[in-house]
Design an enzyme around this catalytic site. Structure first.
Site, PDB file in Angstrom:
ATOM      1  N   THR A 105       0.693  -1.990   4.597  1.00 23.22           N
ATOM      2  CA  THR A 105       0.051  -2.555   5.752  1.00 23.22           C
ATOM      3  C   THR A 105       0.350  -4.017   5.748  1.00 23.22           C
ATOM      4  O   THR A 105       0.652  -4.595   7.057  1.00 23.22           O
ATOM      5  CB  THR A 105      -1.487  -2.260   5.975  1.00 23.22           C
ATOM      6  OG1 THR A 105      -1.611  -1.101   5.879  1.00 23.22           O
ATOM      7  CG2 THR A 105      -2.156  -3.061   7.074  1.00 23.22           C
ATOM      8  N   THR A 181      -2.260  -1.011   0.134  1.00 20.84           N
ATOM      9  CA  THR A 181      -3.510  -1.051  -0.829  1.00 20.84           C
ATOM     10  C   THR A 181      -3.781   0.357  -1.483  1.00 20.84           C
ATOM     11  O   THR A 181      -4.570   0.374  -2.386  1.00 20.84           O
ATOM     12  CB  THR A 181      -4.743  -1.217   0.099  1.00 20.84           C
ATOM     13  OG1 THR A 181      -4.831  -0.476   1.106  1.00 20.84           O
ATOM     14  CG2 THR A 181      -4.433  -2.715   0.643  1.00 20.84           C
ATOM     15  N   ASP A 182      -3.294   1.360  -1.057  1.00 22.87           N
ATOM     16  CA  ASP A 182      -3.740   2.869  -1.557  1.00 22.87           C
ATOM     17  C   ASP A 182      -3.525   3.014  -3.026  1.00 22.87           C
ATOM     18  O   ASP A 182      -4.480   3.452  -3.526  1.00 22.87           O
ATOM     19  CB  ASP A 182      -2.940   3.979  -0.804  1.00 22.87           C
ATOM     20  CG  ASP A 182      -3.408   4.337   0.526  1.00 22.87           C
ATOM     21  OD1 ASP A 182      -4.357   3.316   1.141  1.00 22.87           O
ATOM     22  OD2 ASP A 182      -2.956   5.150   1.181  1.00 22.87           O
ATOM     23  N   LYS A 260      -9.725   0.577  -5.661  1.00 22.51           N
ATOM     24  CA  LYS A 260     -10.042   0.523  -4.230  1.00 22.51           C
ATOM     25  C   LYS A 260     -10.961   1.652  -4.020  1.00 22.51           C
ATOM     26  O   LYS A 260     -11.193   2.643  -4.516  1.00 22.51           O
ATOM     27  CB  LYS A 260      -8.667   1.158  -3.407  1.00 22.51           C
ATOM     28  CG  LYS A 260      -9.050   1.080  -2.026  1.00 22.51           C
ATOM     29  CD  LYS A 260      -7.506   1.680  -1.285  1.00 22.51           C
ATOM     30  CE  LYS A 260      -7.909   1.462   0.183  1.00 22.51           C
ATOM     31  NZ  LYS A 260      -6.682   1.721   0.980  1.00 22.51           N
TER      32      LYS A 260
HETATM   33  N1  GLU Z   1      -1.093   4.028   2.890  1.00 25.29           N
HETATM   34  C1  GLU Z   1      -0.198   2.673   3.029  1.00 25.29           C
HETATM   35  C2  GLU Z   1      -0.041   2.166   1.849  1.00 25.29           C
HETATM   36  O1  GLU Z   1      -0.953   2.412   0.828  1.00 25.29           O
HETATM   37  C3  GLU Z   1      -0.836   1.858   4.158  1.00 25.29           C
HETATM   38  C4  GLU Z   1      -2.268   1.382   3.681  1.00 25.29           C
HETATM   39  C5  GLU Z   1      -2.326   0.071   3.181  1.00 25.29           C
HETATM   40  O2  GLU Z   1      -1.379  -0.630   3.031  1.00 25.29           O
HETATM   41  O3  GLU Z   1      -3.476  -0.595   2.914  1.00 25.29           O
HETATM   42  O4  GLU Z   1       0.888   1.678   1.618  1.00 25.29           O
END
Ligand code: GLU
Length: 448
Positions: A105, A181-182, A260
């Site tokens: 993101t 973040t995942d 997380k």
């Molecule tokens: N699911 C994606 C990832 O982890 C987008 C979510 C995010 O960046 O928070 O890359």
């Protein structure tokens, strides 16, 4: 690949859209059950057979794709161009930080025609979007990947560690890695084990809202990360994200102790069984951990970037079929991380399968699914039995860090005894010397 092929539409919906020569972003007129709808075709996420259009009102509507439905293209969509902002001027007196982007993101932007989020920003775009960074550091940028973090693999951790080590050997004052973040906490653990004896900080950073949204948390997180990478007195792998839901402060969590914990909140990352290393607020860095490895640009980095992906995570639950354990052993897996219950238990029905695994030289380790606290396998018979079969207790490491550590240990050696010794050693602050009651305060302020 046409834009329609990447749009998520399948079956009848795909066929209708293809016949009408439609792409995402085109203006469509759809007739269904005597009614007509007009709007912009937006991509399809998830299951379902409906064609989704964004109407003039701003609302999205889904129209079920059946043989009676008529789709007509009445306007061609224009693909929005993202003009990268001009890069701010470098100030030679500031520390030299490299921002590497891997995707997620933080490196995405919203396509305002359709509402879809696309992975589109390079590290240098990020630098342009947050011009304040030019007052904090001399920033160099590098795109390593453009991947959602759920698609990263241990092979990517290896390459990333090698890329970071190269830049550090060239003499940068700190590294920032923009990451989805995942799985960012898995990568932070992986880099903590792979990059030993760091001379300068390596800080992962993410965002819960893309950096071109007014509500984005990307700018605060990036500013905190770049400040810490360039100037913090510690030299460890950290993860920088919002401390609370408001844009006031960023905390830098230790790479092996962060998880997380919320699907959407900006303060989704929490230090588990440990404290953050530092906090950045109003460009001031406050150390919040009792101990840390000090920054020392003269120190030589030790790179140990290999991971063995033949390692499985098995969550214990009532009724777990021991055949699951046997399956991994038969498939040639070298390590199994059991996510046990409570103080470190799995049902006695799994005992024989665990004995078969350890007898074959599979390293079986155990972390608690409680997440908070420490395993103690000496309290009940079940724990003592598991210890006697050779199961390695992972103390206060939570399962994700335990899994990465097991992959890393088996990436260094194929000898189960040596891998077990590595697993038990405190390599990157993954074991805390003592478990604090959760309500205990941080050394400097606040709670955890
Ligand atoms: N699911 C994606 C990832 O982890 C987008 C979510 C995010 O960046 O928070 O890359």
């Amino acid at each position: 690949m046409s834009e329609l092929e990447g749009s998520g539409y399948k079956g009848k919906a795909f066929q209708l859209l293809q016949q009408a020569d439609c792409s995402v972003g085109d203006i469509l007129k759809i007739t269904s059950k005597g009614k007509t709808y007009e709007g912009i075709l937006i991509p399809r996420f998830g299951e379902g057979v409906a064609i989704i259009i964004k109407m003039k009102s701003g609302y999205n509507i889904g129209i079920e794709a059946t043989t009676e439905v008529k789709v007509e293209k009445i306007g061609k969509g224009t693909v929005p161009k993202f003009e990268a902002p001009q890069l701010p001027k470098q100030k030679p007196s500031l520390p030299h930080v490299v921002i590497m982007s891997t995707g997620g993101t933080i490196a995405s932007r919203v396509d305002y025609r359709t509402g879809a989020v696309r992975s589109a920003m390079s590290a240098s775009d990020l630098y342009g979007v947050v011009p304040e960074l030019a007052d904090i550091a001399r920033v160099d940028t590098e795109i390593v990947y453009s991947i959602y973090s759920e698609n990263l693999t241990p092979q990517n951790w290896t390459e990333l560690a090698q890329t970071v080590a190269k830049r550090i050997e060239q003499g940068v004052d700190g590294v920032v890695i923009a990451h989805g973040t995942d799985t960012m906490a898995y990568t932070s653990a992986a880099l903590s084990f792979a990059l030993q004896n760091l001379p300068v900080p390596v800080i992962l950073v993410g965002a819960q809202r893309s950096s071109d949204r007014p509500s984005s948390d990307a700018a605060t997180n990036l500013i905190g990360a770049v400040k810490a990478a360039g100037e913090a007195p510690f030299a460890e792998v950290g993860l920088a994200m919002h401390e609370t839901v408001s844009d006031i402060a960023t905390v830098i969590h230790r790479g092996t102790k962060v998880r997380k914990c919320h699907t959407s909140r900006r303060d989704t990352f929490k230090s588990v069984n440990g404290f953050p290393i530092a906090k950045v607020q109003n460009l001031q860095i406050t150390i919040t951990s009792d101990s840390y490895q000090k920054r020392d640009p003269k120190r030589k980095i030790t790179l140990k970037p290999h991971f063995n992906d033949k390692v499985a995570l098995v969550k214990f639950h009532p009724g777990l079929d021991p055949a699951v354990i046997d399956f991994y052993v038969e498939k040639g897996f070298k390590g199994i991380l059991l996510e046990g219950s409570g103080l470190g238990h799995v049902s006695k029905f799994c005992f024989d399968a665990i004995k078969r695994a350890t007898a074959k030289g599979v390293v079986v380790a155990l972390a608690s699914q409680c997440i908070w606290g420490r395993v103690d396998m000496n309290v009940y018979d079940t724990g003592r039995d598991l210890l006697s079969f050779g199961v390695v207790p992972l103390e206060d490491m939570f399962p994700e860090t335990g899994l990465v550590k097991l992959m890393w240990a088996l990436g260094q050696t194929s000898d189960p005894k040596e891998a077990t010794a590595l697993l038990k050693a405190n390599v990157a602050g993954e074991y805390s010397p003592r478990t604090l009651p959760q309500e205990e305060k941080l050394p400097n302020e606040g709670g955890n």
